[in-house]
Scaffold this active site. Structure first.
Site, PDB file in Angstrom:
ATOM      1  N   LYS A 265       0.852  -1.190   0.000  1.00  0.00           N
ATOM      2  CA  LYS A 265       0.000   0.000   0.000  1.00  0.00           C
ATOM      3  C   LYS A 265       0.886   1.237   0.000  1.00  0.00           C
ATOM      4  CE  LYS A 265      -3.208   2.607   2.931  1.00  0.00           C
ATOM      5  NZ  LYS A 265      -3.885   2.667   4.244  1.00  0.00           N
ATOM      6  N   ASP A 270      -2.634  10.572   3.179  1.00  0.00           N
ATOM      7  CA  ASP A 270      -4.021  10.154   3.350  1.00  0.00           C
ATOM      8  C   ASP A 270      -4.776  11.166   4.203  1.00  0.00           C
ATOM      9  OD1 ASP A 270      -6.393   8.821   3.448  1.00  0.00           O
ATOM     10  OD2 ASP A 270      -5.744   7.364   4.956  1.00  0.00           O
ATOM     11  N   LYS A 277     -10.404  12.889   7.675  1.00  0.00           N
ATOM     12  CA  LYS A 277      -9.980  12.467   9.013  1.00  0.00           C
ATOM     13  C   LYS A 277     -10.200  13.605  10.008  1.00  0.00           C
ATOM     14  CE  LYS A 277      -6.373   9.276   7.466  1.00  0.00           C
ATOM     15  NZ  LYS A 277      -6.910   8.051   8.069  1.00  0.00           N
ATOM     16  N   ASP A 288       1.498   6.593   5.350  1.00  0.00           N
ATOM     17  CA  ASP A 288       0.538   5.613   4.840  1.00  0.00           C
ATOM     18  C   ASP A 288       1.047   4.868   3.608  1.00  0.00           C
ATOM     19  OD1 ASP A 288      -1.827   4.374   5.483  1.00  0.00           O
ATOM     20  OD2 ASP A 288      -3.075   5.687   4.266  1.00  0.00           O
ATOM     21  N   GLU A 349      -9.465   3.610   1.898  1.00  0.00           N
ATOM     22  CA  GLU A 349      -8.934   3.662   0.534  1.00  0.00           C
ATOM     23  C   GLU A 349      -7.824   2.665   0.279  1.00  0.00           C
ATOM     24  OE1 GLU A 349      -5.655   4.971   2.569  1.00  0.00           O
ATOM     25  OE2 GLU A 349      -7.712   5.541   2.943  1.00  0.00           O
ATOM     26  N   ARG A 351      -7.503  -0.452   0.957  1.00  0.00           N
ATOM     27  CA  ARG A 351      -7.973  -1.741   0.431  1.00  0.00           C
ATOM     28  C   ARG A 351      -8.356  -1.633  -1.046  1.00  0.00           C
ATOM     29  NH1 ARG A 351     -12.459  -1.955   4.994  1.00  0.00           N
ATOM     30  NH2 ARG A 351     -10.710  -0.870   5.961  1.00  0.00           N
TER      31      ARG A 351
END
Length: 503
Positions: A265, A270, A277, A288, A349, A351
């Site tokens: 990933k 993010d 968030k 991330d 996101e 996944r």
């Protein structure tokens, strides 16, 4: 970068700025550990008593400095705690952490001699890894090094008690050097701020690494992703001015008998997207992309060590930002696999980008497929900040990953995949939703990813959300900030595949 060497010279006669000795917790006070006998003699056998007077106990990671007496060629003695006196030799992780704590305490020192307990090549490897990982410092954005109160990292480390002409000892030290280099590469990537590490610049750094170490790098830009139908990666990245990338890393040694694929990933920042968030959760989100950093470093390690297993790495790179073009909650994405996904939360996101990469990686039918990701806060709630979770579609393979992590010195824990949690991901408009039940959210994410793994392929998912980025103080060989989590575990798995011990 810290220079590392092995020496049979006595710790008492080796010329250095500091000599490092081990200290254990005995029943009646601290005890000088094996390897430091010559240093103890210079204190007339009273080194443990002197250290106890200074407050030293021998507790794990504790460091105590004192001036060296006339009988030593070093200026300073640094005692590092090893914990309780073991029934047999000290385990590798204890030595690794002690060496790392000592290296951190020696910032500003030019040369140090490490006189820690050594019984075999495994101990040499552990001490070398600890020293090289503990000496790490990220100073790319500073005028002067600030790690260790403005002091530069340890410049030169000599491990005494090791045998520089012994093949096993030499190979252990050489492997440790490569492994530490690559873990530190991952740390650097994680620590780079997101304004300098975009999907494009990350891909460029991967290409540079491939050119340097002899593995092939292919980069799919946003046009190629659109042409190929990578709806997950594009959907996550479409809200950003920095378009996404999918990077393929190929290390293909001649006569390779096994093929392992790794998917990372790589969300270079993010924000959560439209599902923004909350305040206080954005500041560290440059991390991330830690999974992609781990995959790049693992492939580079395999190439540098000349492993015999074919390794294909996939870096799913995107920046998750809110804007007028961003994916909205309720949107449906058509993934590379052809499945449709209802996006209920744009902050789930990771996944989505992994799903596309897992499908693409599966097309090459590897013998094993692993993904690595800072995927869920739920896994941090379950396992804390120092342990990553392991999920898999094969119990034996999950156990193998867990055992590799333990031997590599990384904390992990096997997690279940309860089939009933799939019910929560049913969507009234798409094949699957990217969210399910709130409770067990880390397990739901793993079950979602499994939907995109090719039939019959052995797969494991490593959720490194906890240990990937250390927001507290440094400990052992682990710095504050990016840690390079999972690199050592993945390299150990590849080496065991080479040896025919799994797959």
């Amino acid at each position: 970068m810290t220079a590392l060497s092995l020496s049979t010279t006595s710790a008492a006669t080796a010329r250095a700025d500091a000599v490092v000795v081990g200290l254990t917790k005995g029943d009646d006070g601290p005890v000088v550990a094996p390897g430091a006998e010559a240093v103890d003699e210079a204190f007339a056998g009273k080194l443990a008593d002197v250290l106890q007077t200074l407050g030293a106990t021998g507790g794990e990671g504790e460091t105590t400095k004192l001036p060296a007496p006339d009988g030593l060629k070093s200026d300073v003695v640094l005692a590092v705690g090893l914990g309780d006196v073991p029934e047999e030799g000290h385990d590798a992780e204890t030595l690794r952490r002690a060496a790392g704590a000592a290296a951190r305490a020696l910032h500003g020192t030019k040369k140090a001699v490490f006189a820690l307990p050594i019984e075999d090549a495994g101990d040499v490897a552990a001490i070398a890894e600890g020293v090289l990982l503990g000496a790490y410092s990220f100073d790319e954005y500073r005028e002067q090094p600030k790690n260790g109160k403005g002091k530069a990292p340890l410049a030169d480390a000599v491990i005494t008690g090791a045998k520089p002409r012994d093949k096993a000892h030499k190979e252990a030290a050489a492997r440790a050097q490569v492994l530490a280099d690559e873990v530190n590469r991952a740390r650097d990537l994680i620590n780079i701020p997101s304004n300098d590490l975009t999907p494009k610049t990350f891909a460029e750094r991967a290409a540079e690494a491939g050119k340097e170490h002899g593995f092939k790098v292919e980069i799919l830009d946003e046009k190629a992703l659109a042409k190929g139908g990578f709806g997950g990666i594009l959907g996550v990245g479409q809200g950003s001015e920095n378009p996404p990338r999918l990077v393929k890393l190929s290390y293909s040694p001649a006569k390779a008998k096994k093929h392992v694929a790794l998917v990372g990933k790589g969300i270079t920042y993010d924000s959560g997207g439209i599902s923004l968030k909350p305040a206080g959760h954005n500041e560290t989100m440059k991390c991330d992309m830690s999974g992609a950093a781990a995959v790049l470093s693992t492939v580079a390690t395999a190439a540098r060590l000349g492993l015999g297993t074919k390794v294909t790495g996939w870096l799913a790179l995107a920046e998750n930002m809110p804007s007028g073009s961003a994916t909205r909650p309720g949107d449906v994405l058509r993934m590379y696999s052809g499945k449709t996904v209802e996006v209920l939360n744009t902050d789930a996101e990771g996944r989505l980008v992994l799903a596309d990469a897992l499908t693409r990686a599966s097309e090459e039918t590897p013998d094993a497929l692993l993904d690595v990701a800072t995927l869920t806060g739920a896994m941090v709630l379950a396992l804390g900040n120092r342990t990553f979770g392991i999920m898999a579609n094969d119990d034996d393979f999950r156990t193998a990953v867990h055992e590799a992590a333990a031997d590599a010195g990384e904390q992990s824990w096997p997690m279940p995949m309860p089939a009933e949690l799939k019910e929560g991901m049913k969507s009234p408009v798409a094949d699957i939703a990217n969210m399910g039940e709130r409770m067990g959210g880390g397990l739901v994410a793993g079950l979602f990813l499994e939907e995109f793994v090719g039939e019959g392929i052995t797969w494991a998912h490593l959720d490194i959300a906890g240990p990937a980025f250390n927001t507290s103080g440094p400990f052992g060989y682990t710095p504050k900030g990016g840690t390079g989590s999972a690199v050592r575990t993945l390299v150990t798995l590849l080496e065991r595949t080479d040896a025919g011990e799994l797959l």
